[in-house]
Design a protein around this motif. Structure first.
Motif, PDB file in Angstrom:
ATOM      1  N   THR A 176      57.329  26.154  34.415  1.00  0.00           N
ATOM      2  CA  THR A 176      56.932  26.185  35.820  1.00  0.00           C
ATOM      3  C   THR A 176      56.377  27.548  36.209  1.00  0.00           C
ATOM      4  N   LEU A 211      53.097  19.405  40.870  1.00  0.00           N
ATOM      5  CA  LEU A 211      53.843  20.325  41.713  1.00  0.00           C
ATOM      6  C   LEU A 211      55.086  19.653  42.269  1.00  0.00           C
ATOM      7  N   SER A 213      57.340  19.930  45.831  1.00  0.00           N
ATOM      8  CA  SER A 213      57.314  20.484  47.172  1.00  0.00           C
ATOM      9  C   SER A 213      58.380  19.838  48.036  1.00  0.00           C
ATOM     10  N   ARG A 278      46.398  21.651  45.151  1.00  0.00           N
ATOM     11  CA  ARG A 278      47.384  21.162  46.119  1.00  0.00           C
ATOM     12  C   ARG A 278      46.690  20.681  47.379  1.00  0.00           C
ATOM     13  N   MET A 328      55.872  24.715  49.078  1.00  0.00           N
ATOM     14  CA  MET A 328      56.141  24.205  47.737  1.00  0.00           C
ATOM     15  C   MET A 328      57.323  24.897  47.096  1.00  0.00           C
ATOM     16  N   TYR A 330      57.203  24.847  43.203  1.00  0.00           N
ATOM     17  CA  TYR A 330      56.530  25.381  42.028  1.00  0.00           C
ATOM     18  C   TYR A 330      55.441  24.434  41.533  1.00  0.00           C
ATOM     19  N   PHE A 331      54.546  24.981  40.692  1.00  0.00           N
ATOM     20  CA  PHE A 331      53.639  24.183  39.881  1.00  0.00           C
ATOM     21  C   PHE A 331      54.308  23.978  38.520  1.00  0.00           C
ATOM     22  N   LYS A 332      53.866  22.953  37.778  1.00  0.00           N
ATOM     23  CA  LYS A 332      54.550  22.624  36.533  1.00  0.00           C
ATOM     24  C   LYS A 332      53.571  22.190  35.450  1.00  0.00           C
TER      25      LYS A 332
END
Length: 387
Positions: A176, A211, A213, A278, A328, A330-332
């Protein structure tokens, strides 16, 4: 073998299985025919939907303009970002509005638009292994949702958070990049080759981004499919709100057209470039706060139906409009195999390189591993899954 470029923008449109004769361009207020030519585009309306001509013309304009932009953008890219030089470009653009889903495909010989009624997919936010297994068995459209994330009690101010324990409802690994307001998450993915996919189940093996959120979970993946035309990785985008209905975009679901989407996909063992937004905005085309996935790489065919079986550069864009995802977690990035924890077996791997967030290089962190080895070096990560 001559190479072609396929730019596929996936906002929920797909390619056809046949090439029927098209009616002359209609001038009435509505279109109901299965096939009609409108603004030099072959419109395919398999379900005989009553489509308003004026609105349909605007949809066509949008799709043609987006395809044109992608053509120009690709032409301006440096050679290092292309698989081949001086090749034709095919565009697939899949999107939806409040009533319909569209698949636009533009090749060097034709322009086609498929229209279907919009469908909504319901997601259980309690992502237990049992619910994932049952959903995967029932509906391959929703089997692309991330199998490993379980909702746990909130302790951080968010409405929900993801448990950073080993993968539940499958096996795999997750890295992440923490962010509360980031927008454009980019990386290159080395797709697993056929030799690296020993025992990997079709439609249950995934490489993806997305992501987490406070409003929704988003999974933007390529899934392994081994039927029909052979092994390939197919794009899919799922937006799963914390409550209510969600949306998965991947291909046409009209009667008789289901196999079209399964025909094409990215070549195993190759590298694709990805861009995940996003909140993608284009006010001139009515796109606002859309979740969007764009993938570019070498596909096994030059069109969605694989009538031209030449290897093809494919740019695929999947887009769900008006999502308004703000704060959010995180991004993954993940590589996973979904299934029963006790019995699942298989292998998959991917190297994620050149990881950036809004143009800035980011070093991911190891978030979860279940029968997976994760190696991180700078803004790259390799996930190897094996059981």
């Amino acid at each position: 073998m001559k190479k072609f470029l396929l730019t596929s923008l996936a906002l929920l449109i797909t390619a056809s299985i046949s090439a029927p004769a098209f009616a002359q361009e209609e001038e009435s207020e509505y279109v109901t025919a299965k096939n009609v030519a409108l603004k030099n585009v072959n419109v395919k309306n398999e379900s005989n939907l009553r489509l308003e001509v004026e609105k349909l013309q605007k949809v066509i304009d949008k799709a043609v303009e987006v395809a044109s932009d992608e053509q120009k953008l690709y032409a301006s890219e440096s050679i290092s970002k292309k698989n081949f030089v001086d090749e034709p470009v095919t565009i697939n653009y899949i999107f939806n509005d409040e009533n319909y889903e569209y698949f636009y495909e533009e090749t060097n010989t034709s322009k086609d638009l498929w229209v279907t009624e919009r469908t909504k997919n319901f997601f259980n936010n309690e992502l237990t292994s049992n619910s994932i297994e049952k959903r995967a068995q029932v509906d391959t459209i929703t089997s692309g949702i991330e199998p490993q994330e379980q909702i746990v009690p909130n302790t951080s101010g968010f409405e929900q958070q993801v448990q950073a324990d080993p993968i539940s409802g499958g096996i795999g690994g997750r890295v992440t990049v923490a962010s509360t307001t980031g927008n454009l998450f980019e990386s290159k993915w080395k797709l697993a080759s056929v030799a690296e996919l020993s025992g990997a189940p079709s439609e249950a093996t995934y490489i993806y981004t997305g992501l987490s959120s406070s409003k929704a979970e988003v999974d933007a993946n390529v899934s392994l499919n081994t039927g029909g035309t052979g092994p390939r990785w197919r794009p899919r985008l799922c937006v799963k709100p914390n409550s209510g209905n969600g949306t998965c975009l991947e291909g046409v679901r009209q009667s008789g057209y289901d196999k079209v989407h399964t025909s094409n996909g990215y070549v195993p063992g190759t590298t694709i470039t990805t861009a995940f937004w996003r909140a993608y905005n284009d006010s001139t085309r009515g796109i606002s706060n859309a979740v969007r996935l764009k993938t570019t790489g070498l596909a096994i065919c030059a069109d969605a139906g694989c009538y031209n079986s030449n290897d093809t550069n494919l740019i695929n864009i999947l887009e769900v409009n008006n999502q308004n995802i703000t704060v959010m977690n995180y991004f993954k990035l993940l590589a996973t195999i979904a299934g029963n924890d006790a019995t699942i077996t298989g292998n998959v791997r991917s190297t994620f390189s050149n990881i950036t967030l809004d143009g800035v290089a980011k070093t991911p962190v190891n978030n979860a591993a279940d029968y997976a080895t994760i190696t991180i070096s700078g803004n790259s990560a390799t996930i190897i899954v094996s059981k």
